[in-house]
Design an enzyme around this catalytic site. Structure first.
Site, PDB file in Angstrom:
ATOM      1  CB  SER A 173      -1.011  -0.036   1.110  1.00  0.00           C
ATOM      2  OG  SER A 173      -0.240   0.204   2.380  1.00  0.00           O
ATOM      3  CG  MET A 233       8.057  -7.931   5.493  1.00  0.00           C
ATOM      4  SD  MET A 233       8.160  -6.883   6.902  1.00  0.00           S
ATOM      5  CE  MET A 233       7.984  -7.874   8.140  1.00  0.00           C
ATOM      6  NE  ARG A 234      16.558 -10.821   1.402  1.00  0.00           N
ATOM      7  CZ  ARG A 234      17.060 -12.098   1.774  1.00  0.00           C
ATOM      8  NH1 ARG A 234      16.289 -13.085   2.030  1.00  0.00           N
ATOM      9  NH2 ARG A 234      18.377 -12.392   1.885  1.00  0.00           N
ATOM     10  CG  HIS A 284       9.647   0.776  12.391  1.00  0.00           C
ATOM     11  ND1 HIS A 284       9.941  -0.556  12.265  1.00  0.00           N
ATOM     12  CD2 HIS A 284       9.370   0.779  13.619  1.00  0.00           C
ATOM     13  CE1 HIS A 284       9.718  -1.375  13.341  1.00  0.00           C
ATOM     14  NE2 HIS A 284       9.288  -0.513  14.286  1.00  0.00           N
TER      15      HIS A 284
END
Ligand code: GRF
Length: 192
Positions: free
Chosen positions: A18, A92-93, A111
């Site tokens: 998004s 997400m790494r 974040h």
């Protein structure tokens, strides 16, 4: 469409995308900034969004590669475009030290908490469990300390009695979608 002042960004994502969509929409028809490439490590909605907008989009699955080899391939792709900024939008790494050190002050992350509070995962849940009255989002430079790089900007929301994890996630995303593209523009315009 391209002019010599066009700044390039590469966006890395893993999921829903998004924030990616908010950035695509913001820069649609904006000739000063080009989304040069979108890269996802998962077969995600992010990839569909990139393809739907005719943006070069790459699916780079992690398979069983060690982090350093994966990041080498990732860097080879990113370097094709020589981007001014690398934008993490729900990527997400964890990136290797080599990767991070190769792009000083060029990697941004968003974040979903008011850092330094709640580094890592489950930020909305943790804010609720701690009875916080405010929550929010942070855009920061990425360094080797996870979610610990220099803070660029933050925006907060109030937590209401009626909020739950889902409502907080939605409310935080609303402010993220406004804040991320504007922050990118502001940082790019300070680069000559
Ligand atoms: C956002 O809340 C962002 O703060 C965090 O991951 C979420 C990504 O959401 N890093 P989306 O994929 O942009 O919808």
């Amino acid at each position: 469409m391209n002019n010599t002042n066009t700044k390039k960004i590469v966006i890395l994502c893993s999921g829903e995308g998004s924030n990616l969509q908010a950035i695509i929409d913001y820069f649609n028809g904006y000739s000063d900034v080009e989304i040069a490439c979108i890269i996802s490590d998962k077969p995600s909605k992010s990839l569909e969004r990139g393809i739907a907008h005719n943006i070069p989009t790459l699916y780079l699955p992690k398979l069983n590669h060690p982090r350093e080899s994966y990041d080498q391939v990732l860097m080879a792709h990113i370097n094709l475009y020589q981007p001014d900024l690398i934008i993490l939008a729900g990527f997400m790494r964890i990136l290797s030290a080599k990767f991070i050190q190769s792009y000083p002050k060029k990697i941004l992350n968003i974040h979903p908490s008011l850092l330094p509070k709640y580094k890592g995962l489950n930020t909305h849940k943790r804010a609720l469990e701690n009875n916080d009255k405010i929550h929010g989002t942070t855009i920061h430079y990425v360094n080797e300390d996870l979610d610990g790089g220099e803070i660029i900007i933050q925006k907060s929301i109030k937590i209401l009695e009626s909020d739950n994890e889902k409502t907080l996630e939605e409310k935080v995303k609303v402010i993220e979608h406004q804040l991320y593209p504007k922050t990118i523009v502001s940082l790019l315009s300070s680069k000559h």
